[in-house]
Enzyme design. Structure first.
Site, mmCIF file in Angstrom:
data_model
loop_
_atom_site.group_PDB
_atom_site.id
_atom_site.type_symbol
_atom_site.label_atom_id
_atom_site.label_comp_id
_atom_site.label_asym_id
_atom_site.label_seq_id
_atom_site.Cartn_x
_atom_site.Cartn_y
_atom_site.Cartn_z
ATOM 1 N N ILE A 1 0.850 -1.210 0.000
ATOM 2 C CA ILE A 1 0.000 0.000 0.000
ATOM 3 C C ILE A 1 0.882 1.255 0.000
ATOM 4 O O ILE A 1 1.769 1.378 0.841
ATOM 5 C CB ILE A 1 -0.905 0.045 1.259
ATOM 6 C CG1 ILE A 1 -1.737 -1.233 1.370
ATOM 7 C CG2 ILE A 1 -1.788 1.282 1.254
ATOM 8 C CD1 ILE A 1 -2.581 -1.304 2.643
ATOM 9 N N ASP B 1 5.616 -5.277 15.730
ATOM 10 C CA ASP B 1 5.675 -4.863 14.324
ATOM 11 C C ASP B 1 4.670 -3.726 14.061
ATOM 12 O O ASP B 1 5.001 -2.726 13.415
ATOM 13 C CB ASP B 1 5.378 -6.084 13.434
ATOM 14 C CG ASP B 1 5.464 -5.779 11.968
ATOM 15 O OD1 ASP B 1 6.577 -5.698 11.439
ATOM 16 O OD2 ASP B 1 4.398 -5.604 11.333
ATOM 17 N N LYS C 1 5.330 0.286 13.063
ATOM 18 C CA LYS C 1 4.679 0.897 11.896
ATOM 19 C C LYS C 1 3.863 2.114 12.311
ATOM 20 O O LYS C 1 3.842 3.121 11.607
ATOM 21 C CB LYS C 1 3.809 -0.148 11.189
ATOM 22 C CG LYS C 1 4.644 -1.223 10.484
ATOM 23 C CD LYS C 1 3.784 -2.385 10.042
ATOM 24 C CE LYS C 1 4.561 -3.394 9.207
ATOM 25 N NZ LYS C 1 3.836 -4.653 9.022
HETATM 26 N N1 HSE Z 1 5.509 -9.434 9.310
HETATM 27 C C1 HSE Z 1 4.890 -8.319 8.682
HETATM 28 C C2 HSE Z 1 3.400 -8.533 8.634
HETATM 29 C C3 HSE Z 1 5.420 -8.159 7.292
HETATM 30 O O1 HSE Z 1 2.939 -9.639 8.917
HETATM 31 O O2 HSE Z 1 2.682 -7.574 8.353
HETATM 32 C C4 HSE Z 1 4.949 -6.901 6.598
HETATM 33 O O3 HSE Z 1 5.529 -5.766 7.182
#
Ligand code: HSE
Ligand code: NAP
Length: 433
Positions: free
Chosen positions: A136, A201, A205
């Site tokens: 995206i 994660d 982000k």
């Molecule tokens: N491990 C990450 C996810 C990869 O599952 O979104 C994409 O950034």
């Protein structure tokens, strides 16, 4: 046609996607960028690893020096992941006037400043579209297309692995660990999937997206984080009863200059557009004060979607004159100072699941504790002996909007009751108002 040499650091899931796109879409890339792109070297750990696709052995190397010392290599693509040696390699490559593309959200969110400063100093381009939400174009969307707005809210499903797991648990009743294994096999998960399932994660982000959207420095620790490991099928069943679904949501709200930044499982109405973002798809909903609500949707993980974002960054670099530096100043994120909310200060509705002893007076005791703490209950559900052959029942409480600090204090008191076996879960509910 001009030619340009580039190098890849890493040939795992994302590296494979980049390699495949550069080969399969060679003509499109050539016409759009004005260059024929040659991958001159690929850094890996093991040159003899079976990769399941064709790649000339002679371009594989285990020595970073082969790349750094080759002045004909103009762009370095970092898709190794993790902190070191990715950090050191990128800094070193910038010093040698190589432009950089990376997909490394962990490094950007935890040590991005150093990289941005070095890129600024050396005048090289440093692009990172693939670091958030895979294919995206959300980074460009914020940096280029939304600059006329004050961003007020941002909600995202930004982790493909956890969205895949929650979707399969919800729709097919599958077990958490089996689905995690599937997500790993499909190349969605991080090398250490703890980063996905414990919400790190998504935390990285959200820190990156909100730094750009709100023009302010955001440290990872400014983002409250919970993962999905406490979600059980019984929570998903209750959510269905309430006509809701559970998503790992990244949320940021600007309340008069204070940012409420958090990542946690969230119950949202099954009719909301984000409720229908399933499998490894991601979506980001942004509310700007001029544009209103915008939603970006697409594949958030996997080799080709992520490779698509990386290759688009390569094309952006090639559209500039790659031998003239300082053409593209780094986007600044120190334009405004913001305050950050403590999680105890936020206002939300809550779903609370408890396991209690089935005896007279327990319900009254618990509801009066919440009342004493100024937490108004919207509903209390006890369906009878759900835990067979034991004198235990599940009690589900749903609150009206209240302060999280008050809910936590009430739960501390509930935890001390003799009739309490377990506080199983607390899930926030979001109405997007
Ligand atoms: N491990 C990450 C996810 C990869 O599952 O979104 C994409 O950034
Ligand atoms: P991966 O499959 O684990 O691949 C990592 C690659 O880097 C492998 O080719 C490995 O070499 C190489 N490597 C690792 N350490 C190295 C070292 N010290 N020296 C040289 N080579 C080394 O990882 P990935 O899934 O492609 O992810 C790469 C990056 O992209 C990460 O930052 C990740 O967060 C990000 N990302 C991933 C996705 C996704 O969907 N997977 C999406 C967006 C962003 P060998 O092959 O020889 O082992």
């Amino acid at each position: 046609m001009k030619k340009v040499k580039i190098a890849l650091l890493g040939l795992g899931n994302v590296g494979r996607g980049v390699w495949k796109i550069l080969n399969s879409n060679k003509e499109e890339i050539m016409k759009r960028s004005g260059y024929e792109v040659e991958v001159a070297k690929i850094l890996v750990r093991d040159k003899n690893k079976e990769r399941g696709f064709e790649v000339p052995k002679e371009i594989l190397t285990t020595s970073f020096n082969d790349i750094i010392e080759d002045d004909s290599i103009k762009i370095v693509i970092e898709v190794i992941g993790g902190i070191e040696p990715a950090r050191e390699y990128m800094l070193e490559a910038m010093k040698r006037k190589k432009h950089i593309v990376t997909a490394n959200k962990m490094l950007l969110a935890t040590g991005g400043d150093e990289l941005f400063e070095r890129a600024d100093k050396e005048g090289v381009m440093f692009l990172y579209e693939a670091s958030v939400a895979g294919g995206i174009p959300i980074i460009n969307g914020i940096n280029e297309s939304l600059t006329a707005n004050k961003v007020e809210r941002l909600y995202g499903i930004v982790n493909g692995t956890t969205n895949y797991i929650l979707t399969k648990m919800d729709q097919d009743g599958l077990d958490f660990n089996d689905v995690l294994k599937e997500a790993q096999e499909k190349g969605y998960a991080e090398a250490d999937p703890t980063s996905d399932i414990e919400g790190y994660d998504s935390q990285y982000k959200l820190a990156i997206l909100s730094s750009l959207a709100f023009g302010t420095k955001i440290r990872v620790q400014d983002v409250y984080r919970e993962g999905i490991t406490k979600i059980e099928s019984i929570d998903i069943e209750y959510a269905k009863e309430f006509k809701k679904v559970i998503k790992l949501l990244a949320v940021v709200k600007d309340n008069y200059g204070s940012l409420d930044l958090r990542v946690h499982p969230t119950m949202i109405s099954e009719t909301h557009p984000l409720a229908n973002v399933n499998d490894a798809f991601n979506a980001v909903l942004i509310r700007g004060n001029a544009v209103g609500d915008l939603m970006f949707y697409g594949k958030g993980a996997g080799d080709l979607p992520t490779g698509s974002a990386v290759v688009s960054d390569i094309v952006s670099i090639l559209r500039n004159n790659i031998d003239i530096y300082n053409l593209n100043p780094v986007v600044k994120n120190n334009l405004w100072e913001k305050e950050f909310y403590d999680i105890n200060e936020i206002d939300s509705k809550y779903y609370i699941r408890l396991t209690v002893e089935d005896k007279v007076g327990v319900l009254g005791e618990i509801t009066s504790i919440f009342g004493d703490m100024n937490v108004s209950l919207r509903s209390v559900i006890q369906k009878g002996l759900e835990i067979k052959n034991e004198n235990k029942v599940t009690l589900v409480l749903v609150t009206h909007i209240c302060k999280e600090g008050n809910v936590r204090k009430a739960l501390e008191k509930v935890a001390k009751l003799d009739s309490l076996y377990k506080i199983n879960n607390l899930i926030r509910m979001e109405d997007f108002e």
